[in-house]
Design a protein around this motif. Structure first.
Motif, PDB file in Angstrom:
ATOM      1  N   LEU A  32      -6.011 -15.042  10.294  1.00  0.00           N
ATOM      2  CA  LEU A  32      -5.992 -14.493   8.937  1.00  0.00           C
ATOM      3  C   LEU A  32      -7.243 -13.677   8.615  1.00  0.00           C
ATOM      4  N   GLN A  33      -8.350 -13.949   9.255  1.00  0.00           N
ATOM      5  CA  GLN A  33      -9.580 -13.195   8.955  1.00  0.00           C
ATOM      6  C   GLN A  33      -9.423 -11.704   9.217  1.00  0.00           C
ATOM      7  N   PRO A  34      -9.032 -11.265  10.412  1.00  0.00           N
ATOM      8  CA  PRO A  34      -8.846  -9.818  10.587  1.00  0.00           C
ATOM      9  C   PRO A  34      -7.647  -9.279   9.808  1.00  0.00           C
ATOM     10  N   ALA A  37      -8.903  -8.527   6.320  1.00  0.00           N
ATOM     11  CA  ALA A  37      -9.756  -7.334   6.362  1.00  0.00           C
ATOM     12  C   ALA A  37      -8.913  -6.067   6.507  1.00  0.00           C
ATOM     13  N   ALA A  38      -7.930  -6.091   7.381  1.00  0.00           N
ATOM     14  CA  ALA A  38      -7.070  -4.920   7.561  1.00  0.00           C
ATOM     15  C   ALA A  38      -6.236  -4.659   6.313  1.00  0.00           C
ATOM     16  N   ALA A  39      -5.728  -5.730   5.699  1.00  0.00           N
ATOM     17  CA  ALA A  39      -4.906  -5.564   4.501  1.00  0.00           C
ATOM     18  C   ALA A  39      -5.707  -4.969   3.355  1.00  0.00           C
ATOM     19  N   LEU A  40      -6.928  -5.443   3.161  1.00  0.00           N
ATOM     20  CA  LEU A  40      -7.755  -4.889   2.086  1.00  0.00           C
ATOM     21  C   LEU A  40      -8.155  -3.451   2.385  1.00  0.00           C
ATOM     22  N   SER A  41      -8.388  -3.137   3.632  1.00  0.00           N
ATOM     23  CA  SER A  41      -8.711  -1.756   3.994  1.00  0.00           C
ATOM     24  C   SER A  41      -7.523  -0.833   3.734  1.00  0.00           C
ATOM     25  N   SER A  43      -5.085  -1.362   1.674  1.00  0.00           N
ATOM     26  CA  SER A  43      -4.869  -1.305   0.228  1.00  0.00           C
ATOM     27  C   SER A  43      -5.837  -0.348  -0.432  1.00  0.00           C
ATOM     28  N   THR A  44      -7.079  -0.378   0.008  1.00  0.00           N
ATOM     29  CA  THR A  44      -8.077   0.533  -0.567  1.00  0.00           C
ATOM     30  C   THR A  44      -7.716   1.982  -0.255  1.00  0.00           C
ATOM     31  N   ILE A  45      -7.303   2.243   0.967  1.00  0.00           N
ATOM     32  CA  ILE A  45      -6.888   3.602   1.331  1.00  0.00           C
ATOM     33  C   ILE A  45      -5.697   4.032   0.491  1.00  0.00           C
ATOM     34  N   ASP A  46      -4.744   3.127   0.312  1.00  0.00           N
ATOM     35  CA  ASP A  46      -3.568   3.452  -0.477  1.00  0.00           C
ATOM     36  C   ASP A  46      -3.933   3.742  -1.930  1.00  0.00           C
ATOM     37  N   VAL A  47      -4.769   2.911  -2.519  1.00  0.00           N
ATOM     38  CA  VAL A  47      -5.130   3.076  -3.931  1.00  0.00           C
ATOM     39  C   VAL A  47      -5.965   4.338  -4.146  1.00  0.00           C
ATOM     40  N   MET A  48      -6.890   4.593  -3.254  1.00  0.00           N
ATOM     41  CA  MET A  48      -7.806   5.714  -3.476  1.00  0.00           C
ATOM     42  C   MET A  48      -7.226   7.068  -3.057  1.00  0.00           C
ATOM     43  N   LEU A  49      -6.398   7.087  -2.023  1.00  0.00           N
ATOM     44  CA  LEU A  49      -5.957   8.366  -1.483  1.00  0.00           C
ATOM     45  C   LEU A  49      -4.496   8.707  -1.742  1.00  0.00           C
ATOM     46  N   MET A  50      -3.635   7.697  -1.894  1.00  0.00           N
ATOM     47  CA  MET A  50      -2.217   8.014  -1.978  1.00  0.00           C
ATOM     48  C   MET A  50      -1.609   7.706  -3.347  1.00  0.00           C
ATOM     49  N   SER A  51      -1.571   6.458  -3.746  1.00  0.00           N
ATOM     50  CA  SER A  51      -0.830   6.110  -4.959  1.00  0.00           C
ATOM     51  C   SER A  51      -1.609   6.393  -6.244  1.00  0.00           C
ATOM     52  N   ALA A  64      -1.801  -5.973  -4.158  1.00  0.00           N
ATOM     53  CA  ALA A  64      -0.905  -7.060  -3.763  1.00  0.00           C
ATOM     54  C   ALA A  64       0.298  -6.524  -3.001  1.00  0.00           C
ATOM     55  N   TYR A  65       0.841  -5.398  -3.439  1.00  0.00           N
ATOM     56  CA  TYR A  65       2.023  -4.819  -2.798  1.00  0.00           C
ATOM     57  C   TYR A  65       1.751  -4.432  -1.352  1.00  0.00           C
ATOM     58  N   VAL A  66       0.547  -3.954  -1.071  1.00  0.00           N
ATOM     59  CA  VAL A  66       0.218  -3.535   0.289  1.00  0.00           C
ATOM     60  C   VAL A  66      -0.338  -4.703   1.110  1.00  0.00           C
ATOM     61  N   SER A  67      -1.130  -5.573   0.494  1.00  0.00           N
ATOM     62  CA  SER A  67      -1.834  -6.631   1.240  1.00  0.00           C
ATOM     63  C   SER A  67      -0.951  -7.814   1.597  1.00  0.00           C
ATOM     64  N   PHE A  68      -0.130  -8.271   0.676  1.00  0.00           N
ATOM     65  CA  PHE A  68       0.620  -9.502   0.920  1.00  0.00           C
ATOM     66  C   PHE A  68       1.558  -9.431   2.117  1.00  0.00           C
ATOM     67  N   PRO A  69       2.239  -8.313   2.384  1.00  0.00           N
ATOM     68  CA  PRO A  69       3.081  -8.286   3.585  1.00  0.00           C
ATOM     69  C   PRO A  69       2.291  -8.411   4.886  1.00  0.00           C
ATOM     70  N   VAL A  70       1.111  -7.819   4.943  1.00  0.00           N
ATOM     71  CA  VAL A  70       0.293  -7.916   6.162  1.00  0.00           C
ATOM     72  C   VAL A  70      -0.147  -9.367   6.375  1.00  0.00           C
ATOM     73  N   ILE A  71      -0.628  -9.968   5.309  1.00  0.00           N
ATOM     74  CA  ILE A  71      -1.064 -11.370   5.393  1.00  0.00           C
ATOM     75  C   ILE A  71       0.137 -12.278   5.631  1.00  0.00           C
ATOM     76  N   GLY A  72       1.268 -11.964   4.996  1.00  0.00           N
ATOM     77  CA  GLY A  72       2.479 -12.760   5.178  1.00  0.00           C
ATOM     78  C   GLY A  72       3.021 -12.687   6.593  1.00  0.00           C
ATOM     79  N   CYS A  73       2.977 -11.505   7.198  1.00  0.00           N
ATOM     80  CA  CYS A  73       3.420 -11.371   8.595  1.00  0.00           C
ATOM     81  C   CYS A  73       2.554 -12.202   9.525  1.00  0.00           C
ATOM     82  N   THR A  74       1.261 -12.171   9.281  1.00  0.00           N
ATOM     83  CA  THR A  74       0.346 -12.951  10.118  1.00  0.00           C
ATOM     84  C   THR A  74       0.612 -14.438   9.971  1.00  0.00           C
ATOM     85  N   ALA A  75       0.714 -14.895   8.743  1.00  0.00           N
ATOM     86  CA  ALA A  75       0.954 -16.320   8.506  1.00  0.00           C
ATOM     87  C   ALA A  75       2.320 -16.735   9.052  1.00  0.00           C
TER      88      ALA A  75
END
Length: 175
Positions: A32-34, A37-41, A43-51, A64-75
């Motif tokens: 879950l640690q990486p 980190a990947a999910a927050l990265s 999400s930040t790219i999505d918020v700042m550059l796209m949406s 939450a929309y971008v991060s939770f699926p990445v974390i959910g897939c890992t878990a």
């Protein structure tokens, strides 16, 4: 004479040291640690550059929309593969294929398309089985001893194909 107390570096966790179905909380924390980190990265790219949402609530909802699926897939992968391993009492590729299929199911739920979920389940299941095969046969997928070719220190590396011979080497007799 005073002795310096040197601390040993902490041992890096080895995911494959114990078979599937054992040491589940540590395996989940390790993966879950990486993922976070990947999910927050992402999400930040999505918020700042796209949406570019307006307001704090919309920004948090987009994170939450971008991060939770990445974390959910890992878990889902870690918990499913270890649950199947504990159930079957075996540590083989089948556990990882089932875990990958569960992670693909999370992608299908996130995308709200059953066909995407099925395709991701098949692809992630195959990739999970392939990764377990590589681990069982000592095939290195991500080498850790490689140097970065483009980094702050890469200017000091010598990438020439034919290095100069040191000393007073001459090409032949002088005339």
């Amino acid at each position: 004479m005073a002795h310096k107390l040197e601390k040993e570096p902490p041992k890096k966790y080895d995911y494959f040291a114990k078979p599937d179905g054992e040491d589940i909380p540590q395996k989940l924390w390790y993966t879950l640690q990486p993922a976070v980190a990947a999910a927050l990265s992402l999400s930040t790219i999505d918020v700042m550059l796209m949406s570019k949402p307006k307001g704090y609530v919309n920004i948090l909802m987009r994170y939450a929309y971008v991060s939770f699926p990445v974390i959910g897939c890992t878990a889902a992968f870690v918990l499913t593969s270890n649950f199947v391993g504990a159930l079957r009492k075996e540590s083989d590729r089948v556990n990882w294929a089932v875990g990958g299929a569960a992670a693909g199911g999370v992608v299908g739920i996130w995308s709200r398309k059953p066909s995407t979920g099925c395709l991701c389940a098949i692809a992630f299941g195959f990739l999970g089985a392939l990764r377990k095969f590589a681990a069982d046969n000592n095939i290195v997928i991500n080498p850790t001893d490689s140097r970065a070719h483009f980094s702050l220190r890469s200017g000091g590396y010598d990438y020439t194909l034919a290095k100069e011979i040191p000393g007073k080497y001459t090409t032949g007799p002088s005339k």
